[in-house]
Design a protein around this motif. Structure first.
Motif, mmCIF file in Angstrom:
data_model
loop_
_atom_site.group_PDB
_atom_site.id
_atom_site.type_symbol
_atom_site.label_atom_id
_atom_site.label_comp_id
_atom_site.label_asym_id
_atom_site.label_seq_id
_atom_site.Cartn_x
_atom_site.Cartn_y
_atom_site.Cartn_z
ATOM 1 N N GLY A 1 0.120 3.152 -13.045
ATOM 2 C CA GLY A 1 0.702 3.467 -11.749
ATOM 3 C C GLY A 1 2.181 3.791 -11.812
ATOM 4 O O GLY A 1 2.810 4.027 -10.789
ATOM 5 N N ARG A 2 2.749 3.823 -13.015
ATOM 6 C CA ARG A 2 4.189 4.102 -13.172
ATOM 7 C C ARG A 2 4.365 5.617 -13.311
ATOM 8 O O ARG A 2 4.769 6.149 -14.339
ATOM 9 N N ILE A 3 4.057 6.315 -12.221
ATOM 10 C CA ILE A 3 3.862 7.762 -12.274
ATOM 11 C C ILE A 3 5.172 8.510 -12.484
ATOM 12 O O ILE A 3 5.265 9.414 -13.319
ATOM 13 N N THR A 4 6.189 8.162 -11.711
ATOM 14 C CA THR A 4 7.470 8.848 -11.874
ATOM 15 C C THR A 4 8.004 8.653 -13.284
ATOM 16 O O THR A 4 8.488 9.594 -13.918
ATOM 17 N N GLU A 5 7.897 7.433 -13.771
ATOM 18 C CA GLU A 5 8.358 7.126 -15.123
ATOM 19 C C GLU A 5 7.601 7.964 -16.152
ATOM 20 O O GLU A 5 8.181 8.454 -17.134
ATOM 21 N N ALA A 6 6.299 8.155 -15.921
ATOM 22 C CA ALA A 6 5.484 8.953 -16.839
ATOM 23 C C ALA A 6 5.966 10.402 -16.887
ATOM 24 O O ALA A 6 6.130 10.991 -17.961
ATOM 25 N N HIS A 7 6.210 10.985 -15.724
ATOM 26 C CA HIS A 7 6.652 12.380 -15.686
ATOM 27 C C HIS A 7 8.070 12.536 -16.239
ATOM 28 O O HIS A 7 8.387 13.548 -16.877
ATOM 29 N N LEU A 8 8.924 11.547 -16.019
ATOM 30 C CA LEU A 8 10.274 11.628 -16.578
ATOM 31 C C LEU A 8 10.253 11.465 -18.096
ATOM 32 O O LEU A 8 11.104 12.018 -18.797
ATOM 33 N N HIS A 9 9.285 10.706 -18.604
ATOM 34 C CA HIS A 9 9.133 10.602 -20.060
ATOM 35 C C HIS A 9 8.814 11.977 -20.647
ATOM 36 O O HIS A 9 9.369 12.369 -21.682
ATOM 37 N N ILE A 10 7.948 12.712 -19.983
ATOM 38 C CA ILE A 10 7.619 14.070 -20.429
ATOM 39 C C ILE A 10 8.844 14.971 -20.318
ATOM 40 O O ILE A 10 9.169 15.738 -21.232
ATOM 41 N N ALA A 11 9.548 14.871 -19.190
ATOM 42 C CA ALA A 11 10.700 15.741 -18.950
ATOM 43 C C ALA A 11 11.790 15.542 -20.001
ATOM 44 O O ALA A 11 12.494 16.489 -20.361
ATOM 45 N N ALA A 12 11.938 14.313 -20.483
ATOM 46 C CA ALA A 12 12.997 14.008 -21.446
ATOM 47 C C ALA A 12 12.595 14.303 -22.887
ATOM 48 O O ALA A 12 13.402 14.144 -23.801
ATOM 49 N N SER A 13 11.366 14.751 -23.100
ATOM 50 C CA SER A 13 10.898 15.009 -24.461
ATOM 51 C C SER A 13 11.527 16.293 -25.009
ATOM 52 O O SER A 13 11.932 17.171 -24.246
ATOM 53 N N PRO A 14 11.595 16.429 -26.334
ATOM 54 C CA PRO A 14 12.173 17.635 -26.939
ATOM 55 C C PRO A 14 11.173 18.790 -27.047
ATOM 56 O O PRO A 14 11.441 19.778 -27.721
ATOM 57 N N LEU A 15 10.034 18.674 -26.389
ATOM 58 C CA LEU A 15 8.997 19.703 -26.470
ATOM 59 C C LEU A 15 9.406 20.959 -25.712
ATOM 60 O O LEU A 15 10.343 20.949 -24.909
ATOM 61 N N SER A 16 8.690 22.033 -25.941
ATOM 62 C CA SER A 16 8.956 23.277 -25.224
ATOM 63 C C SER A 16 8.574 23.114 -23.757
ATOM 64 O O SER A 16 7.802 22.219 -23.384
ATOM 65 N N GLU A 17 9.101 24.000 -22.919
ATOM 66 C CA GLU A 17 8.779 23.939 -21.496
ATOM 67 C C GLU A 17 7.288 24.138 -21.267
ATOM 68 O O GLU A 17 6.684 23.480 -20.415
ATOM 69 N N ALA A 18 6.672 25.020 -22.049
ATOM 70 C CA ALA A 18 5.230 25.247 -21.910
ATOM 71 C C ALA A 18 4.446 23.982 -22.249
ATOM 72 O O ALA A 18 3.479 23.629 -21.557
ATOM 73 N N ALA A 19 4.870 23.288 -23.293
ATOM 74 C CA ALA A 19 4.185 22.053 -23.681
ATOM 75 C C ALA A 19 4.372 20.978 -22.623
ATOM 76 O O ALA A 19 3.430 20.248 -22.281
ATOM 77 N N ARG A 20 5.578 20.878 -22.089
ATOM 78 C CA ARG A 20 5.823 19.871 -21.058
ATOM 79 C C ARG A 20 5.029 20.179 -19.794
ATOM 80 O O ARG A 20 4.529 19.263 -19.131
ATOM 81 N N THR A 21 4.896 21.455 -19.466
ATOM 82 C CA THR A 21 4.082 21.835 -18.312
ATOM 83 C C THR A 21 2.643 21.369 -18.491
ATOM 84 O O THR A 21 2.021 20.833 -17.565
ATOM 85 N N MET A 22 2.104 21.555 -19.690
ATOM 86 C CA MET A 22 0.743 21.105 -19.977
ATOM 87 C C MET A 22 0.621 19.594 -19.851
ATOM 88 O O MET A 22 -0.354 19.074 -19.299
ATOM 89 N N LEU A 23 1.626 18.873 -20.350
ATOM 90 C CA LEU A 23 1.565 17.416 -20.315
ATOM 91 C C LEU A 23 1.689 16.871 -18.899
ATOM 92 O O LEU A 23 1.073 15.854 -18.561
ATOM 93 N N HIS A 24 2.494 17.519 -18.061
ATOM 94 C CA HIS A 24 2.573 17.086 -16.662
ATOM 95 C C HIS A 24 1.186 17.145 -16.022
ATOM 96 O O HIS A 24 0.796 16.245 -15.269
ATOM 97 N N LYS A 25 0.442 18.200 -16.320
ATOM 98 C CA LYS A 25 -0.911 18.331 -15.762
ATOM 99 C C LYS A 25 -1.829 17.251 -16.332
ATOM 100 O O LYS A 25 -2.604 16.628 -15.597
ATOM 101 N N GLN A 26 -1.758 17.003 -17.627
ATOM 102 C CA GLN A 26 -2.577 15.954 -18.237
ATOM 103 C C GLN A 26 -2.251 14.589 -17.637
ATOM 104 O O GLN A 26 -3.142 13.784 -17.354
ATOM 105 N N CYS A 27 -0.966 14.340 -17.458
ATOM 106 C CA CYS A 27 -0.521 13.075 -16.882
ATOM 107 C C CYS A 27 -1.067 12.919 -15.463
ATOM 108 O O CYS A 27 -1.568 11.859 -15.088
ATOM 109 N N ALA A 28 -0.985 13.985 -14.675
ATOM 110 C CA ALA A 28 -1.497 13.934 -13.302
ATOM 111 C C ALA A 28 -3.002 13.704 -13.285
ATOM 112 O O ALA A 28 -3.521 12.962 -12.442
ATOM 113 N N ASP A 29 -3.712 14.325 -14.220
ATOM 114 C CA ASP A 29 -5.163 14.148 -14.287
ATOM 115 C C ASP A 29 -5.544 12.705 -14.613
ATOM 116 O O ASP A 29 -6.648 12.255 -14.286
#
Length: 272
Positions: free
Chosen positions: A26-54
């Motif tokens: 349930g720590r949803i904002t924290e999860a998305h900010l973890h993705i946002a702070a990663s060194p991955l490409s924007e395309a990869a982070r976009t994919m992970l945001h969707k996976q996280c939401a799912d």
């Protein structure tokens, strides 16, 4: 393809695993900010945001093409990585916790929260607010009258509250005051910034349903309005004054900046 290349990256898998674990708690904002702070490409982070939401029970709709990244002002914001059409629904999300600041203007509800924070279950519930701004007590804008009043009530009725316990209570109250929609605090929804000419809007009740108000191009920041109905038609000085009253800082959206320049204001930060 770019997607398969990202998925094969161990850093992608590690980031996704941590984010999905946080989301499942349930720590949803924290999860998305973890993705946002990663060194991955924007395309990869976009994919992970969707996976996280799912992986998040609170989220019914999460459009592919949303990414969280810093704005030009250094705060987090939600951006489109693909084009959207007017009236597209980009997010439907239940509240992480069903609290709004109206709840805590009631002394009995505030008393119940203090008691709840002293239980293991209550601390687990408030952990769901991790990642929402403000992230620590020093970030609380003390100019916000609501927070001042709440803090005064707490100190008057609970002089025994001090140290870390008082700080945690004020963090929770600040998060609720600064992030709550009418029906509670939302995870991904807490990351939308405000604009006096919003391009998306929140609709619905119980759910935070976010719809595009116009066609949106890839690369644009997606902004809602934090303002009460009718305030967007006010003159710029009044809009900024009302914004500062509620949020403790002047609105710095591009519309306000443009209108101030048109009025010949050289230092917008000095005008409320």
């Amino acid at each position: 393809s770019e997607g398969s290349t990202a998925a094969a990256d161990p850093a992608f898998a590690d980031c996704g695993r941590v984010a999905c674990e946080l989301a499942a708690q349930g720590r949803i904002t924290e999860a998305h900010l973890h993705i946002a702070a990663s060194p991955l490409s924007e395309a990869a982070r976009t994919m992970l945001h969707k996976q996280c939401a799912d992986a998040t029970l609170e989220c019914d709709t999460f459009a592919e093409g949303l990414v969280v990244k810093p704005t030009s002002e250094g705060r987090w914001g939600v951006f489109a990585t693909r084009d959207f059409k007017s009236q597209d629904c980009i997010l439907q999300e239940m509240a992480v916790v069903p609290w709004s600041w109206f709840d805590f203007s009631d002394p009995e509800r505030l008393e119940a929260l203090i008691a709840e924070l002293r239980t293991e279950e209550g601390r687990a519930k408030t952990a769901r607010l991790n990642g929402m701004v403000p992230r620590s007590v020093p970030e609380i804008p003390h100019a916000v009258p609501i927070l001042r009043e709440l803090e005064g009530n707490v100190r008057a009725t609970h002089p025994d509250l001090e140290g870390e316990e008082l700080q945690e209570l004020m963090r929770v109250l600040a998060v609720v005051v600064l992030n709550a929609h009418e029906d509670g605090c939302h995870g991904f929804g807490s990351l939308f910034n405000s604009h006096c000419t919003p391009n998306v809007e929140v609709r619905g009740w119980i759910h935070m349903d976010v719809y595009c108000l116009r066609d949106i191009a890839a690369g644009e920041e997606l902004c809602i309005s934090y303002r009460a109905h009718g305030e967007l038609d006010m003159a710029v000085d009044w809009r900024r004054f009302r914004f500062a009253q509620k949020w403790g800082e002047l609105c710095t959206c591009p519309r306000c900046q443009r209108e101030l320049r048109e009025l010949g204001v050289e230092d917008p930060d000095d005008v409320a």
